[in-house]
Structures are given as structure tokens and as C-alpha cells.
Design a protein around this motif. Structure first.
Motif, PDB file in Angstrom:
ATOM      1  N   PHE A 118      29.545  56.063  20.198  1.00 39.81           N
ATOM      2  CA  PHE A 118      28.336  55.971  21.014  1.00 39.81           C
ATOM      3  C   PHE A 118      28.019  54.510  21.373  1.00 39.81           C
ATOM      4  CE2 PHE A 118      26.333  60.168  19.305  1.00 39.81           C
ATOM      5  CZ  PHE A 118      27.141  60.883  20.183  1.00 39.81           C
ATOM      6  N   LYS A 119      28.225  53.603  20.417  1.00 39.69           N
ATOM      7  CA  LYS A 119      27.948  52.184  20.687  1.00 39.69           C
ATOM      8  C   LYS A 119      28.914  51.633  21.738  1.00 39.69           C
ATOM      9  CE  LYS A 119      25.764  51.122  16.254  1.00 39.69           C
ATOM     10  NZ  LYS A 119      25.860  50.384  14.965  1.00 39.69           N
ATOM     11  N   GLN A 120      30.153  52.121  21.726  1.00 36.69           N
ATOM     12  CA  GLN A 120      31.084  51.721  22.779  1.00 36.69           C
ATOM     13  C   GLN A 120      30.594  52.210  24.143  1.00 36.69           C
ATOM     14  OE1 GLN A 120      34.770  53.474  21.324  1.00 36.69           O
ATOM     15  NE2 GLN A 120      35.592  51.447  20.823  1.00 36.69           N
ATOM     16  N   GLN A 147      26.018  65.567  24.019  1.00 38.59           N
ATOM     17  CA  GLN A 147      25.492  64.335  23.444  1.00 38.59           C
ATOM     18  C   GLN A 147      25.955  63.116  24.228  1.00 38.59           C
ATOM     19  OE1 GLN A 147      25.638  63.802  19.119  1.00 38.59           O
ATOM     20  NE2 GLN A 147      25.989  66.000  18.871  1.00 38.59           N
ATOM     21  N   ILE A 148      27.224  63.136  24.634  1.00 40.52           N
ATOM     22  CA  ILE A 148      27.761  61.990  25.375  1.00 40.52           C
ATOM     23  C   ILE A 148      27.122  61.887  26.756  1.00 40.52           C
ATOM     24  CG2 ILE A 148      29.834  61.103  26.510  1.00 40.52           C
ATOM     25  CD1 ILE A 148      31.429  61.989  24.071  1.00 40.52           C
ATOM     26  N   LEU A 149      27.040  63.000  27.474  1.00 40.44           N
ATOM     27  CA  LEU A 149      26.454  62.935  28.811  1.00 40.44           C
ATOM     28  C   LEU A 149      24.976  62.550  28.769  1.00 40.44           C
ATOM     29  CD1 LEU A 149      29.154  64.565  29.553  1.00 40.44           C
ATOM     30  CD2 LEU A 149      27.838  65.242  31.557  1.00 40.44           C
ATOM     31  N   LYS A 170      27.543  73.810  29.774  1.00 39.53           N
ATOM     32  CA  LYS A 170      26.406  73.168  29.127  1.00 39.53           C
ATOM     33  C   LYS A 170      26.145  71.751  29.618  1.00 39.53           C
ATOM     34  CE  LYS A 170      26.253  75.796  24.798  1.00 39.53           C
ATOM     35  NZ  LYS A 170      26.368  75.728  23.314  1.00 39.53           N
ATOM     36  N   VAL A 171      27.118  71.149  30.328  1.00 39.25           N
ATOM     37  CA  VAL A 171      26.898  69.774  30.785  1.00 39.25           C
ATOM     38  C   VAL A 171      26.537  69.682  32.265  1.00 39.25           C
ATOM     39  CG1 VAL A 171      28.436  68.841  29.021  1.00 39.25           C
ATOM     40  CG2 VAL A 171      29.346  69.326  31.306  1.00 39.25           C
TER      41      VAL A 171
END
Length: 303
Positions: A118-120, A147-149, A170-171
Motif C-alpha cells: 500500500f505504501k508503494q 482495497q487497492i482501488l 466489485k471494483v
């Protein structure tokens, strides 16, 4: 910059065995080792086409180091998260009287590993493209795509999603820049059978209504359909050629589309045609598409 995420990269050990027999000693007549994973395939083809990218994801142990090494040999940059427990997968793909695959499990990914990824992603900008593709290993939450999107939405980068059914649906609310189902996956979502390009179009429109900007539907020998962000429909037959290996063809189509989109000042028709020819070039070869193979096929499509 283009970034690809592969949650569970692998070393693909590809072998051929004449008349494989269970319970016996069998000797290979051909063997090859390649870095594997959908995002990794995208990164390799982008490199072949002259575009820089950075491969993200998780790796572990000596197999993970070898994946990085082999990616570098293809001219690809990687920045994998080093996982402490387990090993990156070795997937055995055996060709004999029948094709058989044995896939490894992969490392045990911890919450702190996810936070490092996530920090990347937090470092991306609105000029970047993020490609997320493939299945989610059982050591990750099944909400990883969402979570990523959700995480990168405020950044405004373009997100490409190549996933199946529930993961994809879902995205859509996050308005991904590009999704790439094939006609079987698209049909599965809506409980129908889609065999022609014309049949695909209304269902691609349904996905656009649900939030996707560009929908690229691959159809193997039938060609492909693109419904672009302006609502325009693009259709094309597939180039002519002998299919040798379809593994990575869909990933190659994604790489080709992005390459064409960037090279043509966002001309979706050009990106569409380059994507089709890139996917076919991989299908017509034992290896992933090269620049020369792609442009040779594009020349044939002008007729």
C-alpha cells in the motif's frame, strides 16, 4: 510509469514428456523456465514493445530471487515485497499426451507485507497506470482488489483490472480505466453464452453502465470488441496464424492496448488494433510477443 501488480508470482517450469506414465520414471524431452504471473506477463511484453514498467507484488526465498533475476533479463524493473515465510511458487506445466499443470502454493503473506505494498501504491501519481490482474492467493483477503482501488482512487491514476466475475464486478464502482474480460467470462457474469462479436456488445455496455470506462473483450479466434470511454464500439477479426500457446495472450493484449494508447495520444482504435495483434503474436509463438512480431501482424490487418 506503468506499474503491474502480481500477487503470487511464479517460476513456470515448462516441460515436455513423451507418453507420460504415472508411477514411472519419465524423462523430459524439452524444458524451459520462465517468470510467471499475469502482471509479470504484462511487464515483459511492455518491455518487448519498448515501454518501461515496474513489477510489484510479493516474493519469497530463492525462487523469488530467481523471478527477479529472470525479469531483469527481460529488461523489466521490479520492486517486490520480500515475504519472510515460505517460497515463491514453482508451477510445473507438462505437455505430453495430455497437458498437466501442478501449481505451488506461494508464500504466507502477512498484514505488514500488505501495508508495504500500500505504501508503494501511495507514491503513484495521476500520470501513472496501474495494472492489477490474476487471482488472489488464500493468504490475502478476498477484498484486495477493492482495497487497492479505493486506496489509489484519490490519486487519480488509471487502473487496469483483468480479473474474473466477482473480483471484477466489485471494483466497477471505482471506475477502472480498462477491464479485459474474455467472452466466456463476460457471459458467465450475466448467465448467457456469447459466441459472436455482436452478442458481446450489449453486455459490454452493461459493464460500462456499472462504472468501467473502457471494456476490451477478447474472443480468441473470433477477434475482439472494444467499447471505449466515449461509447464508441470497435470490432475486429483476429489476425490469421497458427495458435501454438495461448498462455499469456490476454496479458499481451492488455500490454499492447496500453502501448498503443500511450504511443498514439490516446487513440483507442489504434490501441485496440495493437492490443489484438499483440495478443495474437503471443498466441502464435512459444514465447511472449516481440515488437517485430506485433508490427508484422498489424501490417496484415491493414488489408
Amino acid at each position: 510509469m506503468i506499474y503491474t501488480v502480481t500477487f503470487n508470482p511464479s517460476l513456470d517450469y515448462i516441460i515436455q514428456v513423451k507418453d507420460f506414465q504415472t508411477g514411472q520414471i519419465n524423462k523430459t524431452t524439452y524444458e524451459k523456465i520462465l517468470p510467471g504471473g499475469k502482471g509479470i506477463n504484462v511487464a515483459i511484453v511492455l518491455s518487448n514493445l519498448g515501454h518501461e514498467s515496474t513489477a510489484l507484488g510479493f516474493m519469497a526465498g530463492f525462487t523469488g530471487k530467481e523471478i527477479e533475476h529472470r525479469l531483469a533479463n527481460f529488461g523489466c524493473t521490479s520492486s517486490f515485497i520480500q515475504v519472510q515465510e515460505g517460497l515463491s511458487r514453482i508451477n510445473v506445466k507438462m505437455k505430453s499426451n495430455e497437458e498437466t499443470e501442478i501449481n505451488g502454493q506461494g508464500p504466507k503473506i502477512q498484514r505488514e507485507d500488505i501495508e508495504k505494498l500500500f505504501k508503494q501504491l501511495d507514491q503513484l501519481t495521476n500520470q501513472d497506470i496501474l495494472v492489477i490482474s490474476g487471482s488472489i492467493p488464500n493468504t490475502l483477503p478476498d477484498t484486495m482488489y477493492e482495497q487497492i482501488l479505493e486506496r489509489v482512487q484519490p490519486i487519480g491514476c488509471k487502473v487496469v483490472v483483468d480479473a474474473t466475475n466477482t473480483l471484477l464486478m466489485k471494483v466497477l464502482k471505482y471506475h477502472p480505466f480498462l477491464i479485459k474480460p474474455n467472452n466466456f467470462e463476460l457471459g458467465e457474469i450475466f448467465g448467457v453464452s456469447l459466441t459472436t462479436r455482436d452478442e458481446v456488445i450489449p453486455y459490454a455496455k452493461k459493464l460500462q453502465e456499472l462504472g468501467a470506462q473502457n471494456i476490451l473483450v477478447s474472443m480468441a479466434g473470433q477477434g475482439a470488441v472494444l467499447l471505449d470511454e466515449k461509447g464508441e464500439v470497435h470490432q475486429s477479426r483476429a489476425p490469421k496464424g497458427e495458435v501454438i500457446n495461448s498462455v499469456g495472450a490476454g496479458d499481451s493484449m492488455v500490454a499492447g492496448f496500453l502501448s498503443g494508447y500511450l504511443e498514439s495520444n490516446q487513440d483507442t482504435q489504434y490501441a485496440f488494433m495493437k492490443g489484438i495483434c499483440c495478443g495474437s503474436a503471443s498466441a502464435f509463438s512459444e514465447n511472449l510477443a516481440t515488437k517485430e512480431e506485433v508490427f508484422a501482424l498489424m501490417d496484415t490487418m491493414k488489408d
